[in-house]
Design an enzyme around this catalytic site. Structure first.
Site, PDB file in Angstrom:
ATOM      1  N   GLU A 128       9.007   8.325 -17.026  1.00 27.13           N
ATOM      2  CA  GLU A 128       7.616   8.766 -17.211  1.00 27.13           C
ATOM      3  C   GLU A 128       7.119   8.422 -18.614  1.00 27.13           C
ATOM      4  O   GLU A 128       5.972   8.009 -18.808  1.00 27.13           O
ATOM      5  CB  GLU A 128       7.517  10.281 -17.003  1.00 27.13           C
ATOM      6  CG  GLU A 128       7.828  10.724 -15.586  1.00 27.13           C
ATOM      7  CD  GLU A 128       8.055  12.221 -15.523  1.00 27.13           C
ATOM      8  OE1 GLU A 128       7.109  12.990 -15.769  1.00 27.13           O
ATOM      9  OE2 GLU A 128       9.197  12.638 -15.243  1.00 27.13           O
ATOM     10  N   HIS A 131       0.831  -1.218   0.000  1.00 24.73           N
ATOM     11  CA  HIS A 131       0.000   0.000   0.000  1.00 24.73           C
ATOM     12  C   HIS A 131       0.862   1.264   0.000  1.00 24.73           C
ATOM     13  O   HIS A 131       0.435   2.305   0.509  1.00 24.73           O
ATOM     14  CB  HIS A 131      -0.962   0.019   1.195  1.00 24.73           C
ATOM     15  CG  HIS A 131      -1.678  -1.283   1.404  1.00 24.73           C
ATOM     16  ND1 HIS A 131      -2.849  -1.589   0.759  1.00 24.73           N
ATOM     17  CD2 HIS A 131      -1.351  -2.362   2.148  1.00 24.73           C
ATOM     18  CE1 HIS A 131      -3.233  -2.811   1.123  1.00 24.73           C
ATOM     19  NE2 HIS A 131      -2.326  -3.300   1.958  1.00 24.73           N
ATOM     20  N   LYS A 172      16.022  21.653 -11.755  1.00 27.85           N
ATOM     21  CA  LYS A 172      15.307  20.402 -12.006  1.00 27.85           C
ATOM     22  C   LYS A 172      16.134  19.330 -12.695  1.00 27.85           C
ATOM     23  O   LYS A 172      16.907  19.606 -13.602  1.00 27.85           O
ATOM     24  CB  LYS A 172      14.064  20.671 -12.867  1.00 27.85           C
ATOM     25  CG  LYS A 172      12.943  21.405 -12.189  1.00 27.85           C
ATOM     26  CD  LYS A 172      12.471  20.766 -10.888  1.00 27.85           C
ATOM     27  CE  LYS A 172      11.747  19.454 -11.113  1.00 27.85           C
ATOM     28  NZ  LYS A 172      10.404  19.647 -11.640  1.00 27.85           N
ATOM     29  N   SER A 210      14.678  21.417 -16.761  1.00 29.83           N
ATOM     30  CA  SER A 210      13.493  22.223 -17.001  1.00 29.83           C
ATOM     31  C   SER A 210      13.910  23.498 -17.710  1.00 29.83           C
ATOM     32  O   SER A 210      15.007  24.017 -17.488  1.00 29.83           O
ATOM     33  CB  SER A 210      12.824  22.560 -15.666  1.00 29.83           C
ATOM     34  OG  SER A 210      12.081  23.758 -15.776  1.00 29.83           O
TER      35      SER A 210
END
Ligand code: ARG
Length: 479
Positions: free
Chosen positions: A289, A155, A282, A276
């Site tokens: 992804e 979980h 970043k 970024s």
């Protein structure tokens, strides 16, 4: 006028010409199409159906066309509709009337099924190679991880400590099953439809075994209707791709989490991260992804073909022309995902110290403290309640169960001795899980040998597969 234009008085409307064409997709199958035609022509000659000289001219002409497409010198024309007519039309322009004999005893229906099966075999094989390469990378990352432990989760909550190597090997097992699925898809495709003609077989004395052998097919499809209308092999391939993509997506999700500031378990190499355009600090896990994102596309390809096949009467229907784009897309997408995932796994840095640091939260030792009581005679259910209460006390005190004073344990049960602190030792907790398949280093070492044996066996299986006609490089990627 198209090659089939004899019974027509007018050309199709320009818009429908383009609408009906499959050339933009099936030109990627030019090598399979040419291999199929060469095998068919040689068989026609061997059976005395066409002249040997014509067969030789056909074969040489097809070689020339293949060389031109390989070299990117072939100008495809959408008016040719599909790769079959593009190649046959060009052949006849090059060698004259002998080219017109190639299609004797053949239909585009068995031709396209042949090409697509040959392509499916090549794609499945390529993916099996990618699967093995990623599995090897996971095993070597697992070795490099040594005795690093991380909070195992259920979980997404801290559950019990596990070896990072154990966690990585779980993915190697998924990929081992993916290999099995790809191999099943390869076997499903490995049957020759050539000779089924349009749907009913032909009146010519074709030798179907001869063309099957020449093309590296392990068997001949025994029902001509089934031969031209079966696309199960593509469904099998796309299903295998979908499950594998889902596995890569799950690992991608973990990589995204692990590389976040909150977790910090791994640092991706610069080569597998992006920055970024506005935020100078970043370092994003874009590629993980993207693999996660591309999974939707691969699964979509499978669903599209399932829906396309639903409700089709026998035998060939033009709907089936919609079969190839998704299969090529799914396989090529997945092949790229596998390569990127392999790069990511091979170049990340594992932050074992950080993994240890976060394990002081979440009461990871709780199960072992309950086991401590159970091993001293308390029924486990009761021990669970006692330790649950200790966890509550720790939560109220704002600490981990392992940080409670020893007196608290004594007060909770007479069975607690001072040696209960031994139950807090994370390495000992891991080392004690010696169950077959468990996370103890000894069990993981045995598991690792099994994973490696599986990789070796699958490598052998790959070497024993029937021959494939490799996809040509002469057409751009379908993506
Ligand atoms: N382009 C077609 C396909 O991809 C080839 C078979 C066409 N056959 C036919 N009878 N129209 O399925």
């Amino acid at each position: 006028m198209a090659l089939w234009g004899g019974r027509f008085e007018e050309n199709v409307a320009e818009a429908t010409q383009e609408f009906g064409a499959s050339l933009p997709i099936d030109r990627h199958l030019y090598r399979q199409d040419i291999a199929g035609s060469k095998a068919h022509a040689a068989m026609l000659a061997a059976q005395g159906i066409i002249d040997a000289r014509d067969a030789d001219a056909i074969s040489a002409g097809l070689d020339g066309i293949q060389a031109d497409i390989d070299a990117g010198r072939f100008a495809f024309d959408i008016n040719d509709e599909d790769i079959h007519m593009a190649v046959e039309g060009e052949l006849t322009r090059r060698i004259g009337p002998a080219g017109g004999r190639l299609h004797t005893g053949r239909s585009r229906n068995d031709q396209v099924a042949t090409d697509t099966r040959l392509a499916a075999k090549a794609l499945a094989r390529g993916l099996m190679e990618g699967d093995l390469a990623l599995r090897r990378a996971l095993v070597s990352a697992a070795r490099d991880a040594g005795d690093a432990i991380l909070p195992g989760m259920t979980h997404l909550q801290h559950a019990q400590p596990v070896l990072f190597a154990h966690h990585l090997l779980a993915y190697a097992w998924m990929l081992a099953r993916d290999f099995t699925r790809l191999r099943a898809a390869f076997d499903a495709a490995d049957a020759s439809p050539l000779g089924a003609a349009a749907l009913a077989g032909t009146t010519y004395p074709l030798d179907r075994q001869m063309t099957a052998d020449a093309l590296g097919f392990s068997r001949v499809i025994e029902n001509s209707l089934d031969a031209v209308s079966d696309r199960d092999f593509l469904l099998d391939l796309e299903y295998a791709c979908s499950v594998m993509a889902v596995h890569l997506s799950r690992l991608s999700e973990e990589i995204v989490l692990w590389s976040s500031q909150e977790f910090g378990f791994i640092t991706l190499s610069d080569a597998y991260s992006t920055g970024s355009s506005i935020m100078p600090q970043k370092k994003n896990p874009d590629f993980a992804e993207l693999i996660r994102g591309k999974t939707g596309r691969v699964v979509g390809d499978l669903v599209q073909l399932l829906v396309t096949c639903k409700g089709l009467p026998l035998a060939y229907n033009k709907d089936l022309q919609e079969d190839k784009a998704g299969a090529l897309d799914a396989a090529e997408t997945l092949e790229r995902c596998l390569a990127v995932m392999r790069g990511m796994v091979s170049t990340w840095t594992v932050n074992a110290g950080r993994m240890r640091q976060v394990m002081h939260k979440g009461h990871l030792a709780a199960t072992d403290v309950a086991d401590y009581l159970a091993k001293r005679g308390m029924p486990f259910r009761e021990a669970h309640a006692v330790v649950g209460h200790l966890v509550l006390e720790a939560e109220q005190a704002g600490c981990d169960i392992s940080e409670l004073p020893i007196e608290t344990f004594h007060a909770a049960s007479d069975l607690f001795g001072d040696d209960v602190v031994g139950a807090f030792d994370l390495d000992a907790i891991v080392a004690a899980r010696t169950t077959r398949g468990g996370t103890a280093p000894t069990a993981v070492a045995e598991q690792m040998s099994l994973v490696e044996a599986g990789i070796a066996a699958d490598g052998d299986a790959l070497a024993g597969l029937s021959p494939v006609v490799e996809m040509g490089e002469g057409t751009r990627s379908v993506l």
